[in-house]
Design a protein around this motif. Structure first.
Motif, PDB file in Angstrom:
ATOM      1  N   LYS A  53     -19.875  22.806   5.868  1.00  0.00           N
ATOM      2  CA  LYS A  53     -18.712  22.455   6.697  1.00  0.00           C
ATOM      3  C   LYS A  53     -17.780  23.647   6.862  1.00  0.00           C
ATOM      4  O   LYS A  53     -17.322  23.952   7.970  1.00  0.00           O
ATOM      5  N   ASN A  54     -17.498  24.333   5.781  1.00  0.00           N
ATOM      6  CA  ASN A  54     -16.596  25.484   5.838  1.00  0.00           C
ATOM      7  C   ASN A  54     -17.148  26.589   6.731  1.00  0.00           C
ATOM      8  O   ASN A  54     -16.416  27.214   7.505  1.00  0.00           O
ATOM      9  N   ALA A  55     -18.458  26.821   6.604  1.00  0.00           N
ATOM     10  CA  ALA A  55     -19.077  27.874   7.410  1.00  0.00           C
ATOM     11  C   ALA A  55     -19.066  27.508   8.892  1.00  0.00           C
ATOM     12  O   ALA A  55     -18.794  28.358   9.754  1.00  0.00           O
ATOM     13  N   ILE A  56     -19.372  26.252   9.196  1.00  0.00           N
ATOM     14  CA  ILE A  56     -19.342  25.809  10.589  1.00  0.00           C
ATOM     15  C   ILE A  56     -17.933  25.942  11.153  1.00  0.00           C
ATOM     16  O   ILE A  56     -17.728  26.446  12.263  1.00  0.00           O
ATOM     17  N   CYS A  57     -16.948  25.495  10.401  1.00  0.00           N
ATOM     18  CA  CYS A  57     -15.564  25.548  10.881  1.00  0.00           C
ATOM     19  C   CYS A  57     -15.093  26.987  11.072  1.00  0.00           C
ATOM     20  O   CYS A  57     -14.403  27.298  12.059  1.00  0.00           O
ATOM     21  N   GLU A  58     -15.481  27.867  10.160  1.00  0.00           N
ATOM     22  CA  GLU A  58     -15.096  29.276  10.303  1.00  0.00           C
ATOM     23  C   GLU A  58     -15.775  29.900  11.512  1.00  0.00           C
ATOM     24  O   GLU A  58     -15.149  30.677  12.259  1.00  0.00           O
ATOM     25  N   ALA A  59     -17.035  29.556  11.724  1.00  0.00           N
ATOM     26  CA  ALA A  59     -17.751  30.053  12.897  1.00  0.00           C
ATOM     27  C   ALA A  59     -17.079  29.558  14.175  1.00  0.00           C
ATOM     28  O   ALA A  59     -16.888  30.317  15.135  1.00  0.00           O
ATOM     29  N   CYS A  60     -16.696  28.292  14.193  1.00  0.00           N
ATOM     30  CA  CYS A  60     -16.000  27.731  15.361  1.00  0.00           C
ATOM     31  C   CYS A  60     -14.674  28.432  15.596  1.00  0.00           C
ATOM     32  O   CYS A  60     -14.306  28.727  16.742  1.00  0.00           O
ATOM     33  N   ASP A  61     -13.950  28.706  14.528  1.00  0.00           N
ATOM     34  CA  ASP A  61     -12.665  29.396  14.660  1.00  0.00           C
ATOM     35  C   ASP A  61     -12.843  30.783  15.266  1.00  0.00           C
ATOM     36  O   ASP A  61     -12.019  31.231  16.089  1.00  0.00           O
ATOM     37  N   LEU A  62     -13.900  31.470  14.872  1.00  0.00           N
ATOM     38  CA  LEU A  62     -14.159  32.797  15.435  1.00  0.00           C
ATOM     39  C   LEU A  62     -14.455  32.708  16.930  1.00  0.00           C
ATOM     40  O   LEU A  62     -13.991  33.538  17.716  1.00  0.00           O
ATOM     41  N   ILE A  63     -15.211  31.690  17.317  1.00  0.00           N
ATOM     42  CA  ILE A  63     -15.541  31.505  18.736  1.00  0.00           C
ATOM     43  C   ILE A  63     -14.295  31.115  19.521  1.00  0.00           C
ATOM     44  O   ILE A  63     -14.059  31.614  20.628  1.00  0.00           O
ATOM     45  N   ALA A 100     -22.587  30.855  11.266  1.00  0.00           N
ATOM     46  CA  ALA A 100     -22.346  30.214   9.963  1.00  0.00           C
ATOM     47  C   ALA A 100     -23.307  30.728   8.903  1.00  0.00           C
ATOM     48  O   ALA A 100     -22.912  30.964   7.747  1.00  0.00           O
ATOM     49  N   LEU A 101     -24.556  30.917   9.276  1.00  0.00           N
ATOM     50  CA  LEU A 101     -25.558  31.435   8.320  1.00  0.00           C
ATOM     51  C   LEU A 101     -25.143  32.809   7.803  1.00  0.00           C
ATOM     52  O   LEU A 101     -25.224  33.077   6.592  1.00  0.00           O
ATOM     53  N   GLU A 102     -24.719  33.689   8.693  1.00  0.00           N
ATOM     54  CA  GLU A 102     -24.280  35.011   8.255  1.00  0.00           C
ATOM     55  C   GLU A 102     -23.057  34.920   7.355  1.00  0.00           C
ATOM     56  O   GLU A 102     -22.941  35.662   6.371  1.00  0.00           O
ATOM     57  N   LEU A 103     -22.153  34.019   7.679  1.00  0.00           N
ATOM     58  CA  LEU A 103     -20.963  33.843   6.837  1.00  0.00           C
ATOM     59  C   LEU A 103     -21.338  33.353   5.440  1.00  0.00           C
ATOM     60  O   LEU A 103     -20.658  33.667   4.457  1.00  0.00           O
ATOM     61  N   MET A 104     -22.433  32.618   5.365  1.00  0.00           N
ATOM     62  CA  MET A 104     -22.911  32.088   4.081  1.00  0.00           C
ATOM     63  C   MET A 104     -23.809  33.081   3.342  1.00  0.00           C
ATOM     64  O   MET A 104     -24.271  32.804   2.238  1.00  0.00           O
ATOM     65  N   GLY A 105     -24.089  34.225   3.989  1.00  0.00           N
ATOM     66  CA  GLY A 105     -24.923  35.238   3.347  1.00  0.00           C
ATOM     67  C   GLY A 105     -26.399  35.118   3.654  1.00  0.00           C
ATOM     68  O   GLY A 105     -27.228  35.732   2.969  1.00  0.00           O
ATOM     69  N   HIS A 106     -26.741  34.371   4.672  1.00  0.00           N
ATOM     70  CA  HIS A 106     -28.139  34.181   5.053  1.00  0.00           C
ATOM     71  C   HIS A 106     -28.439  34.925   6.347  1.00  0.00           C
ATOM     72  O   HIS A 106     -27.529  35.403   7.036  1.00  0.00           O
TER      73      HIS A 106
END
Length: 471
Positions: free
Chosen positions: A72-82, A116-122
């Motif tokens: 959830k955190n990664a998705i939300c952060e990705a959305c915020d960047l977009i 989100a994957l990159e933010l999570m280190g993947h």
């Protein structure tokens, strides 16, 4: 060279560059739809709105226990960047597409998932950690996510349109004040009518814009109702019983706008009537602005052999063969924008009518039409204000001469000299070429002082109690 990755979908495997944040379904759509040449990447408000919908969904799914907090955190952060404007170049699908917007929805899902994957280190494409469908699209379908994002974007675009309309309104209002004492001839059916002021003419344009700003704001309220939570056809299949209520709250928080869930999601998923009404308002605005542009071109016609009551600011040489010619290019281009919007209204109407059963698959062309119309209107109205209206000057002497020479002046004298005398004066003026002003004085129907008092601007442009002096 950039490394590549293999992604898989229903059709099969596809090799993608690791530079791409979009995935296999977006790549196929990119190849399939070479239609308008207008990509989603040129629609930043729509892209941000897609991200807002996805963020609201992730927040609701997490609160319902359906989504891991880390994801959830990664998705939300990705959305915020977009939302902040990043990764828009990864939205590569043509705005006009088959599939009722599925390609747009998947473009958003895949980009958000890979960010989100990159933010999570993947690595990109390692979807077992954050999947475009299983996680980003959780509790959603294209059929509720796409139209909701469309409405979120449309709400913002209509606000932007009213700002541009306000700029044009204010320009007309300033000219109305500047020209308030310039007497001129009003015309009906292109014939001389009765006197007015140039300020009244321009004030009319300001009032017209003010009225239509109100109509646009009224129409904007139609898109507050959305169908998020409907999933495929409005039954909410594959979503939690509390999801629709909760995601409404989350979308309000994310957007800061008063979006509400439709009372009947089955109806809301197939009904595109709001778009028809909004398009009709855009057509109304464009029709009236185009009429104003026609007036500006006519009033400035000449400069020696036309009306020449006003001067439009010269913007560029007007001819490749006629030296000295300057054309009213700004009103002309605004006319053309208005014609485009009027035509786009028919596209919206037909596309809305063309839906069948539980879904209208033609929302992409409706979105394309409305977004392009609003964008062109905004630019056109600001251009008209800044490059034309603000620089208009009046030919006050010409305006007054037309009044004094016009047969229509006799209408203003009718209450003072009577209908029979007015008719006789008008007839003689037409036959002799003399002015009404001169004939009235020659016949001693009024003294020069009386006549001058009557034709003062403030005495001819508003109601007034008059006692007949000549019968």
């Amino acid at each position: 060279m950039a490394s590549t990755r293999i992604e898989h979908d229903l059709i099969g495997d596809l090799e993608l560059s690791n530079d791409c944040y979009y995935g296999v379904q977006t790549a196929r759509a990119k190849e399939n739809f070479h239609i308008s040449g207008v990509l989603l990447s040129s629609m930043p408000t729509f892209i941000a709105s897609l991200a807002k919908v996805k963020k609201a969904a992730a927040l609701a799914n997490f609160e319902l226990g359906l989504l891991d907090e880390k994801i959830k955190n990664a998705i939300c952060e990705a959305c915020d960047l977009i939302i902040a404007g990043k990764y828009h170049d990864q939205f590569v699908v043509d705005a006009i597409q088959g599939g009722a917007g599925t390609s747009t929805n998947m473009n958003a899902n895949e980009v958000i998932a890979n960010v989100a994957l990159e933010l999570m280190g993947h690595k990109k494409g390692e979807y077992k950690h954050c999947h475009p469908n299983n996680h980003v699209n959780l509790s959603q379908s294209t059929n509720d996510a796409y139209p909701t994002a469309f409405r979120v974007a449309l709400y913002e675009k209509l606000i932007e349109l009213t700002v541009s309309m306000g700029i044009l309104r204010d320009s007309f209002a300033k000219k109305a004040e500047e020209f308030k004492d310039i007497i001129k001839m009003g015309r009906t059916q292109l014939q001389d009518a009765v006197p007015m002021t140039l300020g009244q003419e321009f004030k009319t344009y300001a009032v017209m814009m003010t009225e239509d700003i109100d109509r646009v704001l009224e129409a904007r309220n139609l898109v507050r109702e959305m169908n998020l939570g409907a999933t495929a056809i409005g039954t909410g299949i594959n979503s939690h019983p509390d999801y629709a209520t909760l995601v409404e709250k989350k979308l309000q928080e994310v957007t800061g706008r008063p979006f509400i869930t439709a009372s009947d999601l089955v109806e809301a998923t197939q009904d595109t009537g709001a778009y028809v009404q909004i398009s009709g308002v855009l057509k109304r605005v464009s029709t009236k602005v185009s009429k104003i542009c026609n007036d500006l071109r006519l009033l400035s016609s000449g400069p020696r052999a036309g009306l020449s009551e006003i001067n439009l600011p010269p913007m560029q040489p007007g001819s490749s063969i006629m030296p000295g010619k300057v054309n009213p290019v700004i009103p002309e281009v605004v006319n053309q924008v208005c014609y485009h919007v009027i035509g786009a209204d028919m596209t919206v109407t037909i596309a809305s009518e063309g839906g069948q059963l539980q879904l209208n698959v033609f929302e992409p062309v409706i979105a394309f039409s409305l977004f392009s119309s609003i964008n062109m209107m905004r630019r056109a109205f600001e251009t008209l204000a800044e490059k034309c209206v603000n620089g208009i000057t009046a030919n006050a002497d010409n305006c007054r001469d037309y009044v004094l020479k016009s047969i229509g002046l006799v209408t203003a004298l009718n209450p003072y000299i009577g209908y029979e005398n007015s008719t006789s004066v008008a007839k003689e003026a037409l036959e002799s070429g003399k002015s009404v002003h001169d004939i009235v004085l020659e016949r001693k129907l009024l003294s020069k002082e009386e006549l001058e008092e009557i034709i003062r601007p403030e005495n001819m442009i508003k109601p007034k109690v008059v006692t007949l002096t000549k019968k």
